[in-house]
Design an enzyme around this catalytic site. Structure first.
Site, PDB file in Angstrom:
ATOM      1  N   HIS A  65      36.345 -13.150  -2.683  1.00  0.00           N
ATOM      2  CA  HIS A  65      37.878 -13.246  -1.936  1.00  0.00           C
ATOM      3  C   HIS A  65      37.712 -13.354  -0.422  1.00  0.00           C
ATOM      4  CE1 HIS A  65      39.631 -12.207  -5.707  1.00  0.00           C
ATOM      5  NE2 HIS A  65      39.282 -10.910  -5.832  1.00  0.00           N
ATOM      6  N   HIS A  86      32.183  -9.299  -5.702  1.00  0.00           N
ATOM      7  CA  HIS A  86      33.421  -9.744  -6.294  1.00  0.00           C
ATOM      8  C   HIS A  86      34.307  -9.719  -4.836  1.00  0.00           C
ATOM      9  CE1 HIS A  86      37.160  -9.618  -8.922  1.00  0.00           C
ATOM     10  NE2 HIS A  86      37.612  -9.181  -7.696  1.00  0.00           N
ATOM     11  N   GLU A  87      34.451  -8.851  -3.951  1.00  0.00           N
ATOM     12  CA  GLU A  87      35.083  -8.755  -2.835  1.00  0.00           C
ATOM     13  C   GLU A  87      34.828  -9.728  -1.855  1.00  0.00           C
ATOM     14  OE1 GLU A  87      37.969  -7.421  -3.047  1.00  0.00           O
ATOM     15  OE2 GLU A  87      37.482  -6.118  -4.941  1.00  0.00           O
TER      16      GLU A  87
END
Length: 356
Positions: free
Chosen positions: A25, A21-22
């Site tokens: 980003h 997820h990170e």
């Protein structure tokens, strides 16, 4: 040994889901030219920390989350645009503050985390189905003679399109919808001889199982031929199945079809991981796929403090050509964050109550 295995598997699953997820980003922020102050896996005290190319990379003690800290994302920029991380010298700056980048790029950056979770879910399911012996179709292969289902009109060769008006994309949709049916009765929409046929009030036999009564489906479906195309199709369809499951669960909570006492938090997830680990690698992979798709869809909900809430602010900025006041955005996100923490505490309390 069981505790050790559960701990290792739990850390791996939580770490992988958060890292992916990170990472979404992070990579998109770098590509967009945004200054990333820190990329952290885990929360709490730092176990490892290193600064490279203007970004601090950290591994922290608590494997329950992570974050990508982008310059100016969650604060009002001062005139000199100071960094959030005081340990990063100004000359280490390699990108622009988050608000200074074009809004469409920021939308991609914010959405990238959830998208990566969905991609991970698809990849995990692809691995799972590649190693499975059979793939289940939605076409009826057998109807038990003398069963209530046979008397209701379901026939061999019927392709199940929908149950109770809700589209069935995979075999698990059939099971899910039948479990939600009341009075052991459901309406079927099937494809028979190339035509769509509606079969109302399909009845199912009841089976006494201890103190409870369960449903006997009374039919089985064909196995699909295991080809690369079918494996990819099943992985994609099951990703959608898990995604829709998140929305259906939220609707059930809002409509009180499911009690809030059924909410589960980290303790419940670890308990589920423990059960899955005891059943084998395929169950662990299934749970991993469910969790990562769940996180991706949940993060896209238009709620403050979630990525979906941030996307709402960015879309408003894109439409009206100006951002909402930063203080307002910060306070709204803080309120959303406190609410999410309260839900997490409540869910954890539910988990502990169920354990004891």
């Amino acid at each position: 040994m069981s505790i050790l295995i559960t701990t290792v598997v739990s850390v791996f699953i939580f770490g992988l889901v958060v890292m992916i997820h990170e990472l979404g980003h992070f990579v998109c922020a770098k590509k967009a030219g945004i200054q990333v102050n820190e990329f952290s896996i885990g929360m709490g005290p730092a176990l490892f920390s290193r600064v490279k190319n203007g970004t601090r990379y950290s591994i922290r003690a608590l494997p329950v989350g992570g974050y990508v800290s982008m310059d100016g994302e969650d604060e009002e920029l001062s005139e000199d645009e100071q960094f959030i991380d005081p340990d990063l010298p100004p000359e280490a700056k390699t990108g622009l503050p988050f608000p200074k980048v074009k809004v469409w790029k920021r939308i991609i950056v914010v959405a990238a985390g959830a998208v990566m979770n969905l991609v991970l879910g698809f990849v995990v399911l692809l691995i799972l189905f590649s190693g499975s012996d059979t793939l289940a179709s939605r076409t009826v292969a057998l109807v038990e003679e003398g069963s209530a289902v046979e008397a209701s009109g379901l026939q061999v060769g019927d392709e199940i399109l929908a149950i109770n008006g809700r589209r069935c994309f995979v075999a698990n949709d059939i099971i899910y919808e039948l479990q939600r049916s009341e009075d052991f009765t459901a309406d079927f929409t099937v494809k028979r001889n190339g035509e769509k046929v509606q079969i109302d009030d399909v009845h199912f036999d009841q089976v006494q199982n201890g103190d409870s009564v369960t449903m006997n489906m009374g039919f089985k479906v064909y196995a699909l031929e295991k080809t690369p195309l079918n494996v990819i199709g099943q992985a994609f369809d099951y990703t959608l199945f898990y995604a829709r499951l998140v929305f259906r669960s939220l609707v059930d909570l809002v409509t009180q079809r499911v009690s809030v006492t059924e909410l589960s938090g980290p303790v419940g997830i670890v308990s589920a991981i423990n059960q899955a680990a005891g059943m084998g690698i395929s169950e662990v992979l299934s749970l991993l796929a469910l969790l990562t798709v769940n996180l991706g869809i949940f993060n896209l909900l238009p709620f403050p403090a979630l990525d979906g809430g941030k996307l709402v602010f960015l879309f408003i900025e894109g439409i009206f050509r100006r951002p909402l006041p930063k203080k307002f955005e910060i306070w709204v996100n803080m309120a959303g964050l406190f609410f999410l923490f309260a839900v997490m505490i409540f869910a954890t309390f539910n988990d502990i109550t169920r354990l004891f």
